[in-house]
Design a protein around this motif. Sequence first.
Motif, mmCIF file in Angstrom:
data_model
loop_
_atom_site.group_PDB
_atom_site.id
_atom_site.type_symbol
_atom_site.label_atom_id
_atom_site.label_comp_id
_atom_site.label_asym_id
_atom_site.label_seq_id
_atom_site.Cartn_x
_atom_site.Cartn_y
_atom_site.Cartn_z
ATOM 1 N N GLU A 20 18.790 10.160 5.155
ATOM 2 C CA GLU A 20 18.799 9.692 6.541
ATOM 3 C C GLU A 20 17.407 9.894 7.146
ATOM 4 N N ILE A 21 17.120 9.136 8.196
ATOM 5 C CA ILE A 21 15.865 9.351 8.929
ATOM 6 C C ILE A 21 15.894 10.766 9.532
ATOM 7 N N ARG A 22 14.772 11.456 9.427
ATOM 8 C CA ARG A 22 14.672 12.812 10.025
ATOM 9 C C ARG A 22 14.314 12.644 11.494
ATOM 10 N N ALA A 53 0.840 -1.217 0.000
ATOM 11 C CA ALA A 53 0.000 0.000 0.000
ATOM 12 C C ALA A 53 0.866 1.255 0.000
ATOM 13 N N ARG A 54 0.519 2.173 -0.876
ATOM 14 C CA ARG A 54 1.201 3.468 -0.918
ATOM 15 C C ARG A 54 0.281 4.499 -1.576
ATOM 16 N N TYR A 55 0.542 5.762 -1.285
ATOM 17 C CA TYR A 55 -0.250 6.845 -1.861
ATOM 18 C C TYR A 55 0.627 8.083 -1.887
ATOM 19 N N PHE A 56 0.827 8.637 -3.068
ATOM 20 C CA PHE A 56 1.713 9.795 -3.234
ATOM 21 C C PHE A 56 0.941 11.093 -3.005
ATOM 22 N N ARG A 57 1.573 12.033 -2.333
ATOM 23 C CA ARG A 57 0.953 13.359 -2.198
ATOM 24 C C ARG A 57 2.000 14.425 -2.451
ATOM 25 N N SER A 58 1.737 15.288 -3.421
ATOM 26 C CA SER A 58 2.663 16.397 -3.685
ATOM 27 C C SER A 58 2.661 17.390 -2.531
ATOM 28 N N HIS A 59 1.517 17.467 -1.819
ATOM 29 C CA HIS A 59 1.437 18.418 -0.707
ATOM 30 C C HIS A 59 1.276 17.653 0.607
ATOM 31 N N ARG A 60 1.934 18.161 1.621
ATOM 32 C CA ARG A 60 1.919 17.499 2.931
ATOM 33 C C ARG A 60 0.492 17.400 3.454
ATOM 34 N N GLY A 103 10.298 21.379 5.110
ATOM 35 C CA GLY A 103 10.903 20.900 3.862
ATOM 36 C C GLY A 103 10.227 19.701 3.223
ATOM 37 N N TYR A 104 8.884 19.615 3.309
ATOM 38 C CA TYR A 104 8.184 18.473 2.693
ATOM 39 C C TYR A 104 8.271 18.529 1.180
#
Length: 263
Positions: free
Chosen positions: A133-135, A77-84, A144-145
């Motif tokens: 790296e993990i934030r 499962a995945r879902y892309f979002r250009s905006h946070r 910075g999304y």
Amino acid sequence: MKTIVITGGTDGIGAALARHRLALGDRVVVIGRDAAKGEALGAEIIAADLSLVAEQRRVVDLLASQYEAIDALVLCARYFRSHRHLTPDGFEACFALEYLSRFQLSHGLLDRLEAAAAPVVLNVSGPGAAKPEIRWGDLGFRRGYSGMEAQFHAGRANDLLGLGFAAEHPKARTRYVMVNPGGVASSFAGEYDPQTAAMVEQMKRTARPVDAAAPPLSAFIDKPPAKPLSAFVIDRPVSPRTTPDDDAAAERLQRLTLEALGR
Ligand SMILES: NC(=O)c1ccc[n+]([C@@H]2O[C@H](COP(=O)([O-])OP(=O)(O)OC[C@H]3O[C@@H](n4cnc5c(N)ncnc54)[C@H](OP(=O)(O)O)[C@@H]3O)[C@@H](O)[C@H]2O)c1
């Protein structure tokens, strides 16, 4: 007949694998938001929004109560979002769906996996690729999304999930396999800005057709690797670790994840 559970099994690579295993006579349970797409496959369906913590827990409980043994848990499962976007639980949505749900299902279904003859978890993500790296101070991308960054960050978290799982369950027979399927012309579910949408369309033109992604994944179900943890790009082995600090990072992320889940 094996019992195969596939998150994101209603579309894209997950659906291709569902069709492939149904044709082999397996029982296939797909999880996605859109039950109609699952019905069209002829699979058993659990409709759920896996970006929600309560839904992740409900799905684990439902699967555990309905199936005595699970031969393969496939995480797509995945879902892309250009905006946070924040979920109602307050998590950044990509992190919640693509990492937290995989964490909950992997650990939460271990009992049912261990009851199968040759159990395997296939975490279909992006091992073998260079990652950020993990934030540590900003798992939710307050700063910075970008949609791509969030995807790669979730990929890195999933690499560490595999390491953490193997360390947490050293006696388990369940094999944890992290697989990068390569470029595949899947549905690329999401909400894209025009520039990213154009890039995805361009990528799809040269990517492999979605049905070509199923046989290499299916092979891991029929013959799980000997090692407790392994990583592949399609069917080529790669190291599950990208830096010498990965085991410590995996432990740290697991601790933070349990805290975030209130456990
Ligand atoms: N395609 C590639 O080139 C590529 C490359 C590298 C890695 N990968 C990895 O391969 C895996 C599968 O990717 P894909 O390209 O096949 O994906 P996809 O075509 O975009 O399909 C995504 C699936 O996730 C489900 N989904 C989306 N939001 C959900 C939610 N909130 N709750 C539950 N299910 C949800 C969708 O079903 P509903 O619409 O029914 O919710 C769909 O079944 C991903 O982990 C991806 O990172 C893919």
